[in-house]
Design a protein around this motif. Sequence first.
Motif, PDB file in Angstrom:
ATOM      1  N   UNK A  55       0.877  -1.576   0.300  1.00 10.14           N
ATOM      2  CA  UNK A  55      -0.090  -0.192   0.151  1.00 10.14           C
ATOM      3  C   UNK A  55       0.855   1.385   0.035  1.00 10.14           C
ATOM      4  N   UNK A  56       1.506   2.184  -0.997  1.00 13.95           N
ATOM      5  CA  UNK A  56       2.133   3.260  -1.184  1.00 13.95           C
ATOM      6  C   UNK A  56       1.275   4.173  -0.868  1.00 13.95           C
ATOM      7  N   UNK A  57       0.457   4.070  -1.048  1.00 15.45           N
ATOM      8  CA  UNK A  57      -0.656   5.652  -0.650  1.00 15.45           C
ATOM      9  C   UNK A  57      -1.045   6.058  -2.127  1.00 15.45           C
ATOM     10  N   UNK A  58      -0.831   7.519  -2.589  1.00 11.24           N
ATOM     11  CA  UNK A  58      -1.467   8.237  -3.828  1.00 11.24           C
ATOM     12  C   UNK A  58       0.033   8.346  -4.251  1.00 11.24           C
ATOM     13  N   UNK A  59      -0.084   8.123  -5.699  1.00 11.11           N
ATOM     14  CA  UNK A  59       1.346   8.332  -6.593  1.00 11.11           C
ATOM     15  C   UNK A  59       0.942   9.171  -7.330  1.00 11.11           C
ATOM     16  N   UNK A  60       1.968   9.824  -7.811  1.00  9.65           N
ATOM     17  CA  UNK A  60       1.778  10.996  -8.982  1.00  9.65           C
ATOM     18  C   UNK A  60       1.201   9.711 -10.634  1.00  9.65           C
ATOM     19  N   UNK A  61       0.899  10.570 -11.647  1.00  7.36           N
ATOM     20  CA  UNK A  61       0.876   9.700 -12.410  1.00  7.36           C
ATOM     21  C   UNK A  61       1.965   9.424 -13.233  1.00  7.36           C
ATOM     22  N   UNK A  62       4.067  10.367 -12.718  1.00  9.19           N
ATOM     23  CA  UNK A  62       4.830   9.921 -13.470  1.00  9.19           C
ATOM     24  C   UNK A  62       5.093   8.046 -12.814  1.00  9.19           C
ATOM     25  N   UNK A  63       4.881   8.604 -11.399  1.00  7.27           N
ATOM     26  CA  UNK A  63       4.958   7.315 -10.621  1.00  7.27           C
ATOM     27  C   UNK A  63       3.924   5.657 -11.259  1.00  7.27           C
ATOM     28  N   UNK A  64       2.920   6.129 -10.746  1.00  2.94           N
ATOM     29  CA  UNK A  64       2.169   5.168 -11.296  1.00  2.94           C
ATOM     30  C   UNK A  64       2.430   4.809 -12.908  1.00  2.94           C
ATOM     31  N   UNK A  65       2.642   5.562 -13.869  1.00  2.00           N
ATOM     32  CA  UNK A  65       3.317   5.042 -15.197  1.00  2.00           C
ATOM     33  C   UNK A  65       4.035   3.581 -14.514  1.00  2.00           C
ATOM     34  N   UNK A  66       5.555   4.374 -13.853  1.00  3.28           N
ATOM     35  CA  UNK A  66       6.801   3.185 -13.844  1.00  3.28           C
ATOM     36  C   UNK A  66       6.475   2.031 -12.891  1.00  3.28           C
ATOM     37  N   UNK A  67       5.059   2.385 -12.152  1.00  7.56           N
ATOM     38  CA  UNK A  67       4.647   0.844 -11.341  1.00  7.56           C
ATOM     39  C   UNK A  67       4.100   0.208 -12.248  1.00  7.56           C
ATOM     40  N   UNK A  68       3.936   0.774 -13.599  1.00  9.60           N
ATOM     41  CA  UNK A  68       3.091  -0.900 -14.212  1.00  9.60           C
ATOM     42  C   UNK A  68       4.459  -0.977 -15.441  1.00  9.60           C
ATOM     43  N   UNK A  69       5.299  -0.910 -15.236  1.00  9.77           N
ATOM     44  CA  UNK A  69       6.541  -0.724 -16.173  1.00  9.77           C
ATOM     45  C   UNK A  69       6.738  -3.140 -15.712  1.00  9.77           C
ATOM     46  N   UNK A  70       7.026  -2.999 -14.209  1.00 11.54           N
ATOM     47  CA  UNK A  70       6.143  -4.769 -13.776  1.00 11.54           C
ATOM     48  C   UNK A  70       5.188  -5.263 -14.038  1.00 11.54           C
ATOM     49  N   UNK A  71       4.374  -4.613 -13.737  1.00 10.81           N
ATOM     50  CA  UNK A  71       3.052  -5.252 -13.573  1.00 10.81           C
ATOM     51  C   UNK A  71       2.444  -6.080 -14.887  1.00 10.81           C
ATOM     52  N   UNK A  72       1.313  -6.798 -14.375  1.00 13.63           N
ATOM     53  CA  UNK A  72       0.815  -7.262 -15.397  1.00 13.63           C
ATOM     54  C   UNK A  72      -0.481  -7.398 -16.045  1.00 13.63           C
ATOM     55  N   UNK A  73      -0.959  -7.606 -14.468  1.00 13.30           N
ATOM     56  CA  UNK A  73      -2.702  -6.990 -14.191  1.00 13.30           C
ATOM     57  C   UNK A  73      -3.120  -5.733 -13.391  1.00 13.30           C
ATOM     58  N   UNK A  74      -4.135  -4.794 -14.155  1.00  9.27           N
ATOM     59  CA  UNK A  74      -4.543  -4.186 -13.454  1.00  9.27           C
ATOM     60  C   UNK A  74      -5.853  -5.169 -12.983  1.00  9.27           C
ATOM     61  N   UNK A  75      -6.703  -4.862 -11.589  1.00  8.43           N
ATOM     62  CA  UNK A  75      -7.482  -4.940 -11.271  1.00  8.43           C
ATOM     63  C   UNK A  75      -9.010  -3.669 -11.376  1.00  8.43           C
ATOM     64  N   UNK A  76      -9.783  -3.507 -11.313  1.00  8.08           N
ATOM     65  CA  UNK A  76     -11.030  -3.328 -11.155  1.00  8.08           C
ATOM     66  C   UNK A  76     -11.926  -3.372 -10.560  1.00  8.08           C
ATOM     67  N   UNK A  77     -12.011  -3.539  -8.854  1.00 14.84           N
ATOM     68  CA  UNK A  77     -13.356  -4.264  -8.524  1.00 14.84           C
ATOM     69  C   UNK A  77     -14.224  -3.551  -8.469  1.00 14.84           C
ATOM     70  N   UNK A  78     -14.761  -2.511  -9.023  1.00 11.57           N
ATOM     71  CA  UNK A  78     -15.731  -1.683  -8.364  1.00 11.57           C
ATOM     72  C   UNK A  78     -16.838  -1.999  -9.281  1.00 11.57           C
ATOM     73  N   UNK A  79     -18.581  -2.155  -8.746  1.00 10.80           N
ATOM     74  CA  UNK A  79     -19.157  -2.099  -9.643  1.00 10.80           C
ATOM     75  C   UNK A  79     -19.786  -1.374 -10.590  1.00 10.80           C
TER      76      UNK A  79
END
Length: 380
Positions: free
Chosen positions: A259-283
């Motif tokens: 739980x890294x807290x709120x990330x800037x857009x640049x930090x989010x993009x960096x987090x996606x580099x090694x990520x595989x799957x995005x989870x969107x749980x909202x209905x």
Amino acid sequence: MRVVHVSDCFAPRTGGIETQVGDLARHQAAAGHEVHVLTATLGEGGERGGVVDVEDGVHVHRLGARLPFDLPVNPLAGPRLLRDAYTDLRPDVVHVHAGVLSPFAFDGARLAMAAGLPTAVTWHCMLDGVAAPAAHLVARTRWSRPRAALSAVSSAAAERVRELFAGADVAVVPNGIDADRWAPAPASARAEDDGPLRLVATMRLAPRKRAVPLVEVVAAAARRLPPGALHLTVAGDGPLRDALSARVRALGLDDVVELPGRLSRDEVRAAYVDADVFLAPARLEAFGIAALEARTAGLVVLAHTGTGIGEFVTDGLDGFLVADDAEMATAVVLLAQDRALLARMRAHNRAVRPAFAWADVLAAADAEYARAAVLAGPGS
């Protein structure tokens, strides 16, 4: 063209509607329009009562009041300030951005139509549970036949608006992203089958986004997999942060969930580099801008059916659209076990860019402004 946007929420508040209204206004200003934003959100230094900031060529009018919790409303002076702003600015079109509860925005729409101004109203929310009962009330008011161009940010959201307004013509003005900015980074040196399946979610930690049920989904998936098979990063902040941390501990997921807290857009993009799957749980996701950004970055997307994410995710191709949390857990297990399937989906998403570039969004908004002018009548 002089465009006036009206939104309860705006920066420095963070969230989907704030981001989209701000980005739309900036792109319109860059295209040569004179753009104003009327908002009930106070400025960084508490600016309010009509103070005007100029940010990236956009005139931001702070019409809010100092209230507990900095609520973005101004029930006493808001209507007067809106009316005065319309008189001073003489807009060519008023574009109102609405949620389920948007008193400032609805005042803005009401006053704009009363003044005979071309008015477009875009809903950034899902009206599930609201549209049917509210439709009976709308039918008994001047809103039964509004002289405004009605739209929503996705086809799913537009269906609910049509229900609210008895089958009215409701267009779609989607959210947009800078596709080049979110294009996939160079492939990571990490092999697809090396280490845990890396899951990520980016959201405001509020009940509607369902962050707590999300970690329960991951816990259910983890119980069906060997230790160390999953890693989840939940980027964001909000009122449920403490409750989410407590739930992670209670489920024994301290080594699984970050739980890294709120990330800037640049930090989010960096987090996606090694990520595989995005989870969107909202209905109740009217569009899902974070999911679109992740999809554009090449991630596989897991989301619920019936949301706006279905505008850019095809089940079984870009990701999976699931009926419930149990199906989402099963999809996580499938992707953790079938790395060949994961690799095919990732390759597709990296190679095929989804729609919703800003040129498309600006064209959709312009079409609504033209429709609003016709509905407002002669002389508008």
